[in-house]
Scaffold this motif. Structure first.
Motif, short mmCIF file in Angstrom:
data_model
loop_
_atom_site.label_atom_id
_atom_site.label_comp_id
_atom_site.label_asym_id
_atom_site.label_seq_id
_atom_site.Cartn_x
_atom_site.Cartn_y
_atom_site.Cartn_z
N VAL A 7 20.63 15.46 -4.42
CA VAL A 7 21.63 14.39 -4.04
C VAL A 7 21.97 13.92 -5.34
O VAL A 7 21.25 13.29 -6.23
CB VAL A 7 20.99 13.03 -3.26
N LYS A 8 23.30 14.30 -5.83
CA LYS A 8 23.69 13.88 -7.19
C LYS A 8 22.76 14.34 -8.02
O LYS A 8 22.59 15.67 -8.24
CB LYS A 8 24.20 12.30 -7.14
N GLU A 9 22.45 13.35 -8.96
CA GLU A 9 21.53 13.99 -10.00
C GLU A 9 19.89 13.95 -9.50
O GLU A 9 19.12 13.90 -10.45
CB GLU A 9 21.51 13.00 -11.51
N LEU A 10 19.75 13.39 -8.33
CA LEU A 10 18.20 13.25 -8.14
C LEU A 10 17.88 14.54 -7.26
O LEU A 10 18.47 15.10 -6.86
CB LEU A 10 18.34 12.04 -7.03
N GLN A 11 16.43 14.65 -7.45
CA GLN A 11 15.78 15.92 -6.64
C GLN A 11 14.66 15.30 -6.06
O GLN A 11 14.01 14.49 -6.75
CB GLN A 11 15.40 16.84 -7.66
N TRP A 12 14.78 15.34 -4.67
CA TRP A 12 13.65 14.55 -3.88
C TRP A 12 12.90 15.69 -3.35
O TRP A 12 13.39 16.57 -2.47
CB TRP A 12 14.27 13.87 -2.93
N VAL A 29 17.62 15.55 12.94
CA VAL A 29 17.65 14.13 12.85
C VAL A 29 17.03 13.43 11.69
O VAL A 29 17.71 12.41 11.07
CB VAL A 29 16.86 13.74 14.11
N ALA A 30 15.75 13.67 11.34
CA ALA A 30 15.09 12.76 10.42
C ALA A 30 15.50 13.01 8.91
O ALA A 30 15.94 12.10 8.09
CB ALA A 30 13.59 13.14 10.61
N LEU A 31 16.07 14.35 8.50
CA LEU A 31 16.62 14.56 7.36
C LEU A 31 17.90 14.12 6.86
O LEU A 31 18.12 13.25 5.97
CB LEU A 31 16.42 16.23 6.95
N PRO A 32 18.94 14.19 7.96
CA PRO A 32 20.19 13.56 7.57
C PRO A 32 19.89 12.11 7.67
O PRO A 32 20.80 11.53 6.46
CB PRO A 32 20.94 14.06 9.01
N LYS A 33 19.14 11.22 8.23
CA LYS A 33 18.99 9.94 8.21
C LYS A 33 18.54 9.60 6.84
O LYS A 33 18.93 8.39 6.10
CB LYS A 33 18.16 9.38 9.35
N ALA A 34 17.49 10.28 6.50
CA ALA A 34 16.77 10.00 5.12
C ALA A 34 17.79 10.24 3.91
O ALA A 34 17.95 9.36 2.99
CB ALA A 34 15.71 11.02 5.14
N ILE A 35 18.62 11.20 4.12
CA ILE A 35 19.76 11.33 2.92
C ILE A 35 20.77 10.46 2.99
O ILE A 35 21.14 9.92 1.87
CB ILE A 35 20.26 12.87 3.23
N GLU A 36 20.97 10.01 4.09
CA GLU A 36 22.15 8.75 4.06
C GLU A 36 21.35 7.57 3.39
O GLU A 36 22.21 6.89 2.73
CB GLU A 36 22.47 8.43 5.77
N ASN A 37 20.20 7.34 3.61
CA ASN A 37 19.69 6.12 3.34
C ASN A 37 19.33 6.21 1.80
O ASN A 37 19.46 5.41 1.07
CB ASN A 37 18.29 5.88 3.96
N LEU A 38 19.07 7.69 1.36
CA LEU A 38 18.96 7.79 0.06
C LEU A 38 20.33 7.43 -0.94
O LEU A 38 20.56 7.03 -1.77
CB LEU A 38 18.39 9.26 -0.66
#
Length: 42
Positions: A7-12, A29-38
């Motif tokens: 996500v942008k300059e971040l690697q998670w 379900v879980a991954l899209p919500k986590a990415i939105e929160n990030l």
């Protein structure tokens, strides 16, 4: 299983036990919500 999200300059990175979670639930379900929160926290 290892999941890497960019996500942008971040690697998670996440280490997930494939026996404990359904892959479909994780990816749809879980991954899209986590990415939105990030993204919201940036």
């Amino acid at each position: 299983m290892v999941i890497i999200v960019l996500v942008k300059e971040l690697q998670w990175g996440m280490l997930v036990d494939g026996n404990k979670i359904n892959l479909g639930v994780l990816l749809n379900v879980a991954l899209p919500k986590a990415i939105e929160n990030l993204k919201a926290s940036l």
